[in-house]
Design a protein around this motif. Structure first.
Motif, PDB file in Angstrom:
ATOM      1  N   UNK A   6      16.406 -25.418   7.550  1.00 18.34           N
ATOM      2  CA  UNK A   6      16.975 -26.229   6.473  1.00 18.34           C
ATOM      3  C   UNK A   6      15.854 -26.723   5.578  1.00 18.34           C
ATOM      4  N   UNK A   7      16.234 -27.170   4.376  1.00 18.52           N
ATOM      5  CA  UNK A   7      15.255 -27.729   3.466  1.00 18.52           C
ATOM      6  C   UNK A   7      14.772 -29.091   3.935  1.00 18.52           C
ATOM      7  N   UNK A   8      13.693 -29.556   3.331  1.00 15.50           N
ATOM      8  CA  UNK A   8      13.133 -30.847   3.722  1.00 15.50           C
ATOM      9  C   UNK A   8      12.536 -31.534   2.498  1.00 15.50           C
ATOM     10  N   UNK A   9      12.518 -32.858   2.508  1.00 19.38           N
ATOM     11  CA  UNK A   9      11.965 -33.607   1.368  1.00 19.38           C
ATOM     12  C   UNK A   9      10.458 -33.417   1.259  1.00 19.38           C
ATOM     13  N   UNK A  50      11.599 -31.905  -3.080  1.00 22.01           N
ATOM     14  CA  UNK A  50      12.371 -31.196  -2.052  1.00 22.01           C
ATOM     15  C   UNK A  50      11.888 -29.762  -1.923  1.00 22.01           C
ATOM     16  N   UNK A  51      11.727 -29.315  -0.683  1.00 27.45           N
ATOM     17  CA  UNK A  51      11.440 -27.910  -0.387  1.00 27.45           C
ATOM     18  C   UNK A  51      12.728 -27.263   0.097  1.00 27.45           C
ATOM     19  N   UNK A  52      13.262 -26.298  -0.638  1.00 27.82           N
ATOM     20  CA  UNK A  52      14.554 -25.713  -0.256  1.00 27.82           C
ATOM     21  C   UNK A  52      14.457 -24.897   1.018  1.00 27.82           C
ATOM     22  N   UNK A  53      15.603 -24.711   1.656  1.00 31.17           N
ATOM     23  CA  UNK A  53      15.682 -23.889   2.850  1.00 31.17           C
ATOM     24  C   UNK A  53      15.644 -22.410   2.510  1.00 31.17           C
ATOM     25  N   UNK A  54      15.817 -21.545   3.507  1.00 33.94           N
ATOM     26  CA  UNK A  54      15.687 -20.096   3.278  1.00 33.94           C
ATOM     27  C   UNK A  54      16.878 -19.464   2.576  1.00 33.94           C
ATOM     28  N   UNK A  55      18.009 -20.148   2.548  1.00 35.70           N
ATOM     29  CA  UNK A  55      19.216 -19.569   1.952  1.00 35.70           C
ATOM     30  C   UNK A  55      19.620 -20.409   0.747  1.00 35.70           C
ATOM     31  N   UNK A  56      19.635 -19.775  -0.416  1.00 35.57           N
ATOM     32  CA  UNK A  56      19.992 -20.465  -1.645  1.00 35.57           C
ATOM     33  C   UNK A  56      21.072 -19.684  -2.384  1.00 35.57           C
ATOM     34  N   UNK A  57      21.757 -20.371  -3.252  1.00 38.83           N
ATOM     35  CA  UNK A  57      22.860 -19.773  -3.998  1.00 38.83           C
ATOM     36  C   UNK A  57      22.678 -20.035  -5.485  1.00 38.83           C
ATOM     37  N   UNK A 112      22.623 -24.926   2.302  1.00 39.74           N
ATOM     38  CA  UNK A 112      22.892 -25.780   3.459  1.00 39.74           C
ATOM     39  C   UNK A 112      23.128 -27.227   3.052  1.00 39.74           C
ATOM     40  N   UNK A 113      22.278 -27.751   2.181  1.00 36.08           N
ATOM     41  CA  UNK A 113      22.357 -29.165   1.812  1.00 36.08           C
ATOM     42  C   UNK A 113      22.994 -29.393   0.449  1.00 36.08           C
ATOM     43  N   UNK A 114      23.234 -28.312  -0.311  1.00 35.26           N
ATOM     44  CA  UNK A 114      23.816 -28.379  -1.657  1.00 35.26           C
ATOM     45  C   UNK A 114      22.869 -29.051  -2.659  1.00 35.26           C
ATOM     46  N   UNK A 115      21.609 -29.167  -2.315  1.00 35.34           N
ATOM     47  CA  UNK A 115      20.625 -29.782  -3.213  1.00 35.34           C
ATOM     48  C   UNK A 115      20.336 -28.846  -4.382  1.00 35.34           C
TER      49      UNK A 115
END
Length: 258
Positions: free
Chosen positions: A31-34, A188-195, A219-222
């Protein structure tokens, strides 16, 4: 039957490759992280602290500067301002005063709440009614007259907008929009799956709809990046497949994300 199976058996000429999967093919982050300064926020942080890292003081100061310039222009259209300003008497309408950072933050908060309450089709005056059917937070924050007057809100220098608009159709908001997107990416550092998705807003004040291409963490909709489609520009002529290139450009921040 056996003859058909023989063709599936390995022969001396069959090459069987056995090797370890390269490390760069493994996804180590689920998942992404701040990122800083968002990581400095503790569990007891208030909403206003989170708000400050996305709409920072530089953005607010720019909004206040150009909004006050517009207010000073509009003030002269009010007879009460002309009369009291020249004679220095009291009683001038206070809803045409200059604004400040605190009030701009309050205005953004009310707009956010109006959206949260799904009040986009509600009569504006009904939010300020004091008969028990309105919402107290609107009336306690500012008067309805002041809220309407703050339609003077501006995001850029009106004196140079026409020249900038020749190269940038979003000249009225581009600087503020870019600063906001940068804050989103820096925290924010995004996770491996983005849309990548396109958001179409047909009810904006202009004649045609507004299309925004947005890159989100699935995952987080960020929101990691966003680009407002504005057609052909002088620095980037429109190509036949420009709509297909928009998602590619929206993914450009991933090259430097960590």
């Amino acid at each position: 039957m056996n003859n058909n199976l023989n063709c599936l058996q390995p022969t001396d000429q069959t090459i069987i490759l056995k090797s370890r999967t390269p490390a760069h093919n493994f996804i180590s982050m689920s998942v992404g992280k701040p990122k800083r300064p968002a990581t400095n926020l503790g569990p007891d942080s208030l909403f206003v602290h989170v708000y400050d890292i996305f709409i920072d003081e530089n953005i607010l100061e720019t909004m206040v500067l150009h909004t006050n310039a517009k207010i000073q222009e509009v003030q002269l259209k009010y007879k009460s301002f002309k009369r009291t300003h020249l004679s220095r008497t009291i009683g001038r309408s206070t809803f045409i005063n200059l604004t400040n950072i605190n009030e701009v933050c309050a205005l953004i908060g009310l707009l956010y709440l109006a959206g949260l309450y799904k009040s986009n089709h509600e009569n504006l005056s009904s939010l300020w009614t004091s008969d028990g059917t309105g919402r107290d937070i609107f009336r306690c924050t500012m008067t309805l007259s002041r809220f309407k007057f703050l339609s003077c809100l501006r995001f850029d220098d009106a004196n140079t907008r026409r020249a900038r608009a020749n190269d940038n159709k979003l000249a009225a908001i581009s600087d503020i929009f870019s600063a906001w997107i940068s804050n989103c990416q820096n925290n924010y550092s995004p996770g491996p799956i983005l849309t990548v998705d396109k958001m179409y807003m047909p009810k904006k004040p202009a004649r045609y709809g507004l299309k925004i291409v947005i890159l989100n963490d699935s995952k987080t909709h960020y929101m990691v990046n966003a680009e407002i489609y504005c057609g052909k520009t002088s620095d980037r002529p429109r190509a036949k497949n420009d709509n297909n290139l928009l998602p590619t450009r929206s993914c450009s921040p991933l090259d430097t994300s960590s």
